[in-house]
Scaffold this active site. Sequence first.
Site, short mmCIF file in Angstrom:
data_model
loop_
_atom_site.label_atom_id
_atom_site.label_comp_id
_atom_site.label_asym_id
_atom_site.label_seq_id
_atom_site.Cartn_x
_atom_site.Cartn_y
_atom_site.Cartn_z
N LEU A 1 16.69 -15.63 -52.23
CA LEU A 1 17.74 -16.54 -52.16
C LEU A 1 17.77 -17.56 -53.14
CD1 LEU A 1 17.43 -16.75 -48.27
CD2 LEU A 1 18.98 -15.12 -49.49
N GLY A 2 16.84 -18.02 -53.52
CA GLY A 2 16.78 -19.24 -54.19
C GLY A 2 15.46 -19.49 -54.90
N GLN A 3 15.60 -20.50 -55.89
CA GLN A 3 14.15 -20.90 -56.34
C GLN A 3 14.43 -22.65 -56.08
OE1 GLN A 3 11.51 -19.66 -57.98
NE2 GLN A 3 10.62 -21.58 -57.96
N GLY A 4 13.25 -23.30 -55.69
CA GLY A 4 13.15 -24.50 -55.46
C GLY A 4 12.01 -25.26 -55.92
N GLY A 5 11.63 -26.46 -55.70
CA GLY A 5 10.64 -27.31 -56.54
C GLY A 5 9.27 -26.84 -55.96
N GLY B 1 8.72 -23.82 -54.52
CA GLY B 1 8.34 -22.33 -54.01
C GLY B 1 9.85 -21.69 -54.04
N VAL C 1 12.49 -18.84 -51.80
CA VAL C 1 12.96 -18.36 -50.49
C VAL C 1 13.47 -16.68 -50.59
CG1 VAL C 1 14.41 -18.99 -48.53
CG2 VAL C 1 13.48 -20.86 -49.85
N LYS D 1 10.16 -18.85 -46.77
CA LYS D 1 9.76 -19.82 -47.86
C LYS D 1 8.32 -19.66 -48.25
CE LYS D 1 9.96 -24.80 -48.10
NZ LYS D 1 10.22 -26.30 -47.27
N ASP E 1 15.82 -37.06 -44.45
CA ASP E 1 16.52 -36.53 -45.62
C ASP E 1 17.92 -35.84 -44.98
OD1 ASP E 1 16.91 -36.33 -48.30
OD2 ASP E 1 16.07 -34.36 -48.45
#
Length: 650
Positions: free
Chosen positions: A336-340, A342, A344, A358, A455
Amino acid sequence: MAEPNSMDLNQLRVSWFVFFSVMLLSVSPSATAPFNGSFVCGTSRAANPPVFIQNFVADMEALAQLVDANGWGDHAVGQTSPAPVYGLAQCFDYLSHMDCLLCFAECRTKLPRCLPATSARLHLDGCFLRYDNYSFYGEYEDKVNDERNCGDVDVAGRENQGELWNNLLNVTELATATAVQNGGFAMVEARGRLGNSLYGMAQCWKSLDIKGCRECLTNAEREMKGCFPRTEGRVLNAGCFMRYSTEKFILTTQGNQNDKHGTSKVGIIVAIASSATVVTLLSICGACVGYRRVAKKRKEFRRLGKLSSVVSHSSLNFKYETLEKATNYFEASRKLGQGGSGSVYKGTLPDGTVVAVKRLFFNTTQWVEEFFNEVNLLSGVEHRNLVKLLGCSIEGPESLLIYEYVPNKSLDHVLFDKEKPQLLSWQQRLDIVVGIAEGLAYLHSGAKTRIIHRDIKSSNVLLDENLNPKIADFGLVRGFSADKTHLSTGIAGTLGYMAPEYLVRGQLTDKADVYSFGVLILEITCGRKNTVYAQETGSILSTVWRNYRSNTLTESVDPKLKGNFPEQRARDVLQIGLLCTQALVSLRPSMHEVVNMLNNGHNTIPAPKQPPFLNASVLDPDTPTLTSDFPSSSSQATSMESTVDAREPR
């Protein structure tokens, strides 16, 4: 007062030893000619100092061997690690072998003063040394320029200055052309009709190709002209070096070679001793930092062990193999996507339940804190407007968090997507505002532990198939006991949404979430993203406040609605947003009060007593933000992974 234990005394002795050693090193005589160049330390600090310093020392040792053998070299250490070091060292071609080694030794004594900065560049009159955390070899980096150094004395007389200018043009142009033709090095001389000679040299780093060398020296030519009418000048770029002088500053190569075995042994000893001292200091500092790191790791594993005992016998525990199969072994098409921290992935459990997995990597203190927060605080939290944590896996090669899957995009995609914006009606916006408010009110007072999200922003609100809002991304949450008025903590969150007392003093209460929610109300109602440093239109808070003061509040409503909204209701919602963003904590309503005001359209909304707090008045516009949004192809990934922040020190 308690007496210090032996460990405290040992640490104190080491600290004083390092201090006096550094002071001694800083006043040690140079092993080579006096420093007359450029020394630039980077502003970014290594995220993992012990590993970075270890890689730096190894890289310098490798470069020393290359310089000894070839007069230059580039080398990298730890390219696949989280703290890579790329180095480049080069002597000017006119130096003798011994002078080259002495110059490099001088660089090695100075460059470690930049640590733990992730980059540094040092020019001396005879050599260059640079390290960075990325590969800078190959093409010329025209935006990474160091400086121009001009002499202190002007050429006397207008006629002499005219000749100097002509000679300068000749020298720089000839030096560039000759260096490009001769493998990156040139020594040139120009004579004028008055008999005044001008000497010049140019050197490109051997890691550059011909095109990069020409670009760098052409840039150096342009900069060099700025030293006129001084008798000498230097341009020190991250790629090349150029110098001119009315004095003959370059000895012949033969002359230097004759001196190869006659160079002062004292100078050699000083150079070697200085380098050894630096390595020793680095080793000591690395040992100290390493001890602290080991202690932190022990604490992390104790916390993880406590968490494991809680999870392993509960319904939250998922087998790693089950989640591997659910995501088809983390197939790229399911990402679904890439984050800081890891990635998902979308997964389907054996019972047909669709989930969002996640995928985290256990390598930092931040990871343990996030994992512990999300599992320990949220395991019993359930509300229709909160993304539900279904479980976790902590016994496989990677640790995983499992959430309910939310099919629609996040709120910021719906509101602010420039390519495919989705128009929300007034009622849909109001329902989203109310849903977020009810979810926050539950966190603050309905859950077993009072929880502060820290946040709240549009990218952390997901929308389901019916556009019902669900608050997500709980990596920054904090439990808050009823007997405390506030928590003192390092700031974490996103500029533009952070309350003043939290941003300035680190005082965290549930009213910090209220402030963030107030900003979010205004964004949803106005259809405009809050910009902290908007130079032309101003932030959304200042715009709404200005319209409130002029009794034109409905002009703030999203113009895409074309007037299709109840004016009084819109004024009430905007006024609630202003109440929530007041600077004084005590003037902001609680989330429970906000829910009551939103759900009862017949009540009179109190007037705000203060203008909204504007973050731009507190921070310098050049200050780096406390958050960095990583791009992703999915809203769920974005909301889960979006914040990289300045957290409290561990």
